[in-house]
Each structure stands twice: as C-alpha cells, then as structure tokens.
Design an enzyme around this catalytic site. Structure first.
Site, mmCIF file in Angstrom:
data_model
loop_
_atom_site.group_PDB
_atom_site.id
_atom_site.type_symbol
_atom_site.label_atom_id
_atom_site.label_comp_id
_atom_site.label_asym_id
_atom_site.label_seq_id
_atom_site.Cartn_x
_atom_site.Cartn_y
_atom_site.Cartn_z
ATOM 1 N N TYR A 130 -21.599 -17.361 -9.649
ATOM 2 C CA TYR A 130 -22.353 -16.864 -8.475
ATOM 3 C C TYR A 130 -22.972 -18.119 -7.880
ATOM 4 C CZ TYR A 130 -25.868 -13.587 -6.356
ATOM 5 O OH TYR A 130 -26.676 -12.832 -5.523
ATOM 6 N N HIS A 135 -24.300 -17.683 -0.315
ATOM 7 C CA HIS A 135 -23.964 -16.305 -0.695
ATOM 8 C C HIS A 135 -25.124 -15.659 -1.456
ATOM 9 C CE1 HIS A 135 -21.825 -12.768 -2.109
ATOM 10 N NE2 HIS A 135 -22.055 -13.117 -3.362
ATOM 11 N N ARG A 144 -33.250 -7.652 -0.958
ATOM 12 C CA ARG A 144 -34.684 -7.804 -1.211
ATOM 13 C C ARG A 144 -35.300 -8.522 -0.018
ATOM 14 N NH1 ARG A 144 -34.371 -11.578 -4.638
ATOM 15 N NH2 ARG A 144 -32.143 -11.622 -4.948
ATOM 16 N N ASP A 235 -12.192 -11.362 -5.683
ATOM 17 C CA ASP A 235 -12.903 -10.548 -6.678
ATOM 18 C C ASP A 235 -13.325 -9.244 -5.996
ATOM 19 O OD1 ASP A 235 -14.360 -9.723 -8.888
ATOM 20 O OD2 ASP A 235 -16.141 -10.830 -8.278
ATOM 21 N N GLN A 242 -21.484 -0.685 -7.805
ATOM 22 C CA GLN A 242 -22.226 -1.818 -8.375
ATOM 23 C C GLN A 242 -23.739 -1.660 -8.212
ATOM 24 O OE1 GLN A 242 -20.845 -5.469 -6.552
ATOM 25 N NE2 GLN A 242 -22.440 -6.728 -7.496
ATOM 26 N N TYR A 246 -25.828 -1.824 -11.893
ATOM 27 C CA TYR A 246 -25.902 -3.214 -12.370
ATOM 28 C C TYR A 246 -27.228 -3.629 -12.998
ATOM 29 C CZ TYR A 246 -28.762 -5.472 -8.767
ATOM 30 O OH TYR A 246 -29.799 -5.880 -7.975
ATOM 31 N N LYS A 255 -16.704 -3.917 -10.583
ATOM 32 C CA LYS A 255 -15.957 -5.181 -10.531
ATOM 33 C C LYS A 255 -14.671 -5.165 -11.354
ATOM 34 C CE LYS A 255 -18.866 -8.143 -8.404
ATOM 35 N NZ LYS A 255 -18.477 -9.059 -7.313
ATOM 36 N N THR A 352 -18.445 -15.955 -4.846
ATOM 37 C CA THR A 352 -18.143 -15.878 -3.426
ATOM 38 C C THR A 352 -18.608 -17.142 -2.722
ATOM 39 O OG1 THR A 352 -18.631 -13.544 -3.635
ATOM 40 C CG2 THR A 352 -18.423 -14.416 -1.408
HETATM 41 CA CA LIG Z 1 -17.683 -12.482 -7.792
HETATM 42 MG MG LIG Z 2 -13.123 -8.026 -9.905
#
Ligand SMILES: [Ca+2]
Ligand SMILES: [Mg+2]
Ligand SMILES: [Ca+2]
Ligand SMILES: [Mg+2]
Ligand code: NI
Lengths: 419, 419
Positions: A130, A135, A144, A235, A242, A246, A255, A352
């Site tokens: 991540y 991103h 948020r 992805d 999610q 999560y 995912k 991403t």
């Molecule tokens: Ca990803």
């Molecule tokens: Mg995936």
C-alpha cells in the site's frame, strides 16, 4: 542493439527487453507448458534452446522445460545475467546460429498469436503493499475526511497485507463479479448482495528470486539479489464488501476473488537504464529500511476500458511506477524483517500507484467513491465496473527508439452468480 | 474396536483415530518422505501398503508415495472412507494379513521414535480466522476498554485474514524471536527492536480437501465434503510489532515469522463421535452461513510451558474447540463466498480459542497484556515468552476407553538475531 527478429519502435518486446513467460502452443495440453522469452511479435522457446545446448555450463538442468519460472528464479542473478547474455547474442542481427537454422527456428520461434500464456510462476505466497503515498492519502480523504489522511505508521513502514495466492490469474482470464456480505452505513443489518463497487487497482507486482531462510531477514543491501523482475497487476477489489469486512484484520473476501497479472516478467536487467531516484522520504526511514542506491523506475502506466457497448478501449487514467513512495527493495526487506521466509516465485504487489498530479490508480479515486462518474468517449458513464467491461493495464519504460514493455494485463468482468 | 498394535487408553493414536502424516526415517533424505498413519507408538507406511496392493481399485495412483498429502486430500471423502476402512480392517486384532507377515511388517511399521515428521501438506495458502467470541471480546477489552468489545461485523461474519503459508512449520522446529518495528504509545517515533511481547495463539487448523474453482463458491451444505481434517496450531504472535503495524490492513510481520502445526492430520471421520452443537448464534447468520447440521467438536485443548530453568512442562491454560463461535464449515463457506478458490492442502486456522469460563488461549489474555504475570510451579513468572521457552499444545477428544489425540504441537523460542 539490433535483432534479426523484426519489430517497430513501439514494440513491447525488443532485444533490450527479453521478458520471461510460460506458454504452450494453442491446441497443446497445459502439461506441455515451458518457458519462453518474448521477442518482437514472437516467443522464443527456451526449453528447445536448452535442449540444443545453448545454455551449456550455465544451467544445472533444463529449468526451462518446467511449466513455471520458479526453478530459474531460484538460481539468482549471476545465472540470470549469463542467460540474458546468451539470448542477446543469439538474437543479435549479425549472429546466424539460430537466424539461419531453419529447422531449429521452426521448433523454437512461434508467433505470439499461436500461443497461450500461463501464469509465469507457481506463486507460493502473494503479498500486497500500500506504498503509494498519494493513493493512501486519497483513500484517507475519502473515508476519513475529517482526519489526517495518512495513518501514523504509514510514513515509517511499507504497510502491506498477505493476499490470496490461489486466485492470482494471468491476463485474459475473465473475472466473475463477486457476491458477498455488505452493509450500507444507513442499514441496521448487513445483507448478502451482488458487489456494486467493483474496482481495479493499478499495480506493479514483483517476483522474488532466491529468497531467504526462516529467521534470517534479507538486508537492504542484498535486496536486489532477490528481485527477479516485475509484471503489471490489477488487484480487483470489491469496495462495498471490503468496507464492511476489513476492520480489524484487513481486506479479505473483497480482494481474494481475483488478481490479474501480465504474462511476461520484465527483468531488473532490462529496467536498469530506467532506474531513478524515488520520492524523497521524510522522515528518514529507520536504518534497516535505508536504501543504499536509488530504486525507483520510470515506467509509464496506463489503464484502458472497453465496454460491451463500445468495444474499442479508451484510456481512463495514467500513472508512473516512479511515484511509489516505498521501493520494492524496501518492501522486500520489511517483509522479511521479523524473519519471514521468501520463496522463489512469491509475488509482491506494489499497492495502487497514484501520483501527485491527478494520476489516480483506482475507480474509487477516479470517481471519488462514486460521486463523480467518468464519462467515456462513447458517452457512457462509469463509477465502478459494469458487467462486460474489460480493464486493460499497459505499461512501458521509454528508451531511445525502443520500449521496455509489459504486454497487456487484461480482464473482463463476468456477471455475478445468481443469488 | 481392537487392534493388534498395542497401546494404552491414553494413547493419542488408537485404531479409532488413524491420522495421516508425512515422514521419513531418521537418517533418510527428505526426498524419501511419504505418507503414513500413526497407530499406537508406531507409524504405518502407506506407500509400502499401496505398493503391496492394499488399496487396489481405490487410488488412481500411489498418492502415498508423495512427500505431501495434497494428492490424497484432492480425492475427496468417498476415497478417504474407503482407505480408512482398509486401514481399520488391516489393523483389526483378528486380521493376520499384516500382523503375521513379518517381512512386510519390517518394511511398513516403524516406531514413532525412529521417524522425522514433515509438514503434512504443501500449503498453498494459509488463512487465519478470529472466530472465538471470548477471545475477540478479551482483545477488545484489552485494547479498547471504553468501547463495545466486539466490532460491528464480528457477529455477522467469520472475520479472518490471509496469513503467510511459507512460514508454517511442523511441530519441533525452533522459532526465532523476531526483531521488528515497534512504537510505544508514549514514544514520539518508532524504533527497531527485539520483540518484547512474544505470544502464542492456541488454535486448531483445518486442511482443505478437493476445493472449488475460482468464481464458484462452496455452499454450506457442501462444506464438509471439502474438509479433510484438522491439526493443532500455534499462531506465534509478536504483539508489540503487530500493535504498531496492523492498522488499517491487518497483522503482517507480527504474524509471519512462524506458525507451528502438529504433524498428524486427524480426519473428520475420527472426530464424528465428538460432533456437538456449537454456541448459539444470535443474531442468526445470513442464509449463506446457516448450518444444516451441528458442526462443533468436543476437543479438549491444553497448553504447557517448559522453560530453560525448569524443563518439565507445566500446564498454563486449557480450552476446548467446542467454544468456537463460527464453525469450520462457516469459515470455509465465507472464505469462498466472493469466489475465492480453495486448493487441496490449504490451511485455515480457527483463531485463538478462548472460552466462557477463564479458558484463555493466549498469553496476552492470560497476563492481561502483561499486567498479571503467570506464576509457574517453579516460581518463575511469565507475561510473554522468554528465550528458551518451549510452548507445547496438546489436544484430544475423549471417548469411552480411548482418545482421539493429536500429538504435540511444540516449538522452542530461540533468541532474536543481534541488532
Ligand atoms: Ca492492492
Ligand atoms: Mg485481488
Ligand atoms: Ca491467530
Ligand atoms: Mg503466525
Ligand atoms: Ni500461499
């Protein structure tokens, strides 16, 4: 460098590239799968080359006869460099050894249109990072809006999570829209429903080479020895699923229904001319994460969308791998720092890749969680994917008169199973 | 049921059990690994039995000659039942076919003390759930004392995360204490340090059988067909590393440095007499998670600790698998509901199994995050593990005059690498 195989300046696979993949001829059984390199519009069959003695004294056995690159990945960079040298020699314009051997050529060189690509490796474990600051900040602003966009740990370590290896598929395989458990913020209870926020994530995936033993982390100055090469990666993400699942253990069913990668693994050797400094890291990383050399790469990335109503793909966003805040080397080192063992063929996703100037690597960001639909050239609108949409990621590093390209990373959305 | 192999009533491996494992003889190379079943204090070599025609017309090939159970797991329950019947016949007290064949016995039956156990399967993907209500509530009370102990999604779905398959090891392998990035709540910045909160998690792991294709979820009424059997599991956890890293994508380096499992996979067949109703689920699960039959199992679980100063293990906690709120069947179904494909040999951890009456499955709970040290019989105190500690999980289902046992799930803590 000149090659006797003909191709144009915008070809993804010139002699400077030589990415590795796994293939069989259309009509052949998958058990016939072997390793090849892409050159121009063709694939060179390395199993056949090895059987004809081209890699004598370089390989311990014919690693290219296997239907996966793992054994070759395990051998390490000194061997990778020797094989690359042989291939660039064999393909050099002036070298007749294969060029003029019609019998061997017939057995070893096939048009890309005649082959089926399989996954390049048996992926033991897949991890997704991540690591794009933009991103992460965009996601923070969307979810948020009243808080700091970056969470406290983000600037200190490459945040990542273990992904699902079994559902990584090669470009061209359709992806079924998931059903799953969702809960609207206003709903009292969750429900079982078709995913309504099916998204992409524009990523780059790295394949691990030799790897390390459990309990013996890879240090930052050795990291490059363990990176074989990279692919483009989508992805796929079910944002509504999610969002509900999560907390606190991370993404799961949102995912694990499919991750698409491009079939040709582009080596670090091919990318070396495009190595540049990455974003400045402030605060300075802890010493175990401090790079000894620049490890960003200038790779242009694009996403195109084809719809059922309008099958000619149109570009919906672009970005660049160079925007990644945490480098692949840092990701790999952090992954092993507590002792985790890396195995040849493991896949690590970059996260991403968005950028500082409206480069947005997901529909979530492009449509700002559905608030601002994209308008396609056909006039169609999109917030998230519709059934029948095909998402195509492309990427290349631009040299003088040549490109180091990746081929397509493409997948079409099938309708969800009936509920 | 009577068996010609002798053992006592407290033996883990009576004829009613017949758990599968992978082994080679001490002194043999790991490439000699094959499949066996534990019986009494011995192992029966199924590769040899298959080569001698005992499974004629049952197996497509000698799946027991492989160094992993994956091929056998793939065959499915009808085949598993046939093999179990053959084994119970062959081992029955009155059956002379193997009992009186000294030549074959010498090749097929070895004392457990003469073998080395390997991982029972090649684990493609490992997933860890969080399905004990009491454990989740305890963790909530420790970390968020002023909030509801359960997060909003917990009662609606079996929360879980993808784990790291490469670092799953078999009982007996030492675990190196990790170093990693930590940040005390009062510190301004994180630091790189030796883990000071090394913990266990008392879990049960399930091995997947045939599995499903990508995009085709397993329905709740078919779930049992895909569960081969279970093992004991210690999901080693570095609590200080985990606390800093896990928001928002879940545990990573705090979990991926080692997961220990017991070597013998106990089948659902052996556990059938111990199947009971699980905890009442309120609110009622969504229909895709509604069980058609009870799927909890009455399996007593214990954790013992041996220290360097006091090598005789002493019990530090006990629990029972029956306390698990979300059943293995529900976990499996939820895992595939968005389309994720399960592969033979995949491992799914239950999550730490705590219970309603002071059954506490982690040192985090036992010492309440270090506030209340455990006092061992030797007088030594523990909040978390010290170097040289050995953590041993044991478990069995108690029948009339016999036990379905698991053997030990044991691992010793090695000192961290020097920083
Ligand atoms: Ca990803
Ligand atoms: Mg995936
Ligand atoms: Ca766990
Ligand atoms: Mg673990
Ligand atoms: Ni895996």
């Amino acid at each position: 460098m000149s090659c006797w195989v003909k191709y144009g300046e915008e070809c993804d696979f010139p002699i400077e590239n030589l990415p590795y993949g796994v293939f069989h001829l259309k009509g052949e059984d998958a058990r016939e799968a072997r390793v090849g390199v892409a050159i121009g519009d063709s694939v060179l069959d390395l199993k056949v080359l090895a059987n004809n003695g081209f890699f004598k004294d370089i390989l311990p056995f014919n690693v290219f006869a296997e239907g996966a690159l793992n054994s070759f990945m395990k051998l390490g960079r000194p061997t990778w460099l020797k094989v690359r040298k042989v291939l660039q020699d064999v393909l050099a314009k002036e070298n007749p050894i294969l060029r003029d051997n019609q019998e061997l050529l017939k057995k070893a060189l096939f048009p890309l249109s005649a082959i089926t690509n399989l996954l390049p490796a048996k992926i033991g474990d897949y991890t997704d990072f991540y690591s794009s600051r933009e991103h992460a900040e965009n996601m923070g602003r969307i979810f948020r809006p009243d808080a700091e966009p970056l969470l406290p740990n983000w600037l200190w370590l490459p945040v990542g999570y273990h992904g699902r290896a079994s559902s990584v598929v090669v470009s061209g395989q359709d992806i079924r829209r998931p059903n799953g458990q969702v809960k609207a913020p206003t709903a009292a209870t969750p429900s079982f429903a078709r995913c309504n926020k099916l998204d992409m994530e524009l990523e780059v995936g790295m394949f691990v080479g030799p790897g390390n033993d459990l309990g013996s982390p890879i240090s930052i100055d050795k990291a490059e020895e363990h990176i074989f090469g990279i692919v483009l990666m989508n992805d796929w993400s079910a944002r509504d699923i999610q969002a509900w699942e999560y907390v606190p253990l991370g993404p799961f069913g949102g995912k694990n229904f499919g991750t698409t990668i491009s079939p040709w693994v582009v080596t670090l050797e091919a990318l070396e001319p495009f190595r540049i400094e990455g974003p400045k890291q402030e605060p300075a990383p802890l010493s175990y994460l401090q790079p000894k050399s620049p490890f960003a790469f200038d790779i242009h990335l694009e996403v195109h969308l084809a719809t059922e109503a309008s099958p000619a793909p149109s570009q919906i966003t672009q970005s660049n791998f160079k925007y990644l805040y945490w480098s692949m080397a840092q990701q790999l080192v952090h992954h092993t720092i507590t002792g985790c063992n890396m195995v040849p063929g493991d896949l690590l996703g970059s996260g991403t890749i968005s950028g500082p100037d409206k480069q947005l690597g997901s529909l979530m960001e492009l449509s700002w969680n559905g608030k601002n639909p994209l308008v396609l050239p056909s006039g169609e609108k999109r917030t998230f994917f519709e059934d029948g949409d095909t998402c195509i990621i492309k990427g290349w590093a631009q040299g003088n008169n040549y490109r180091i390209g990746f081929g397509d990373c493409s997948g079409k959305v099938l309708p969800a199973n009936k509920i």
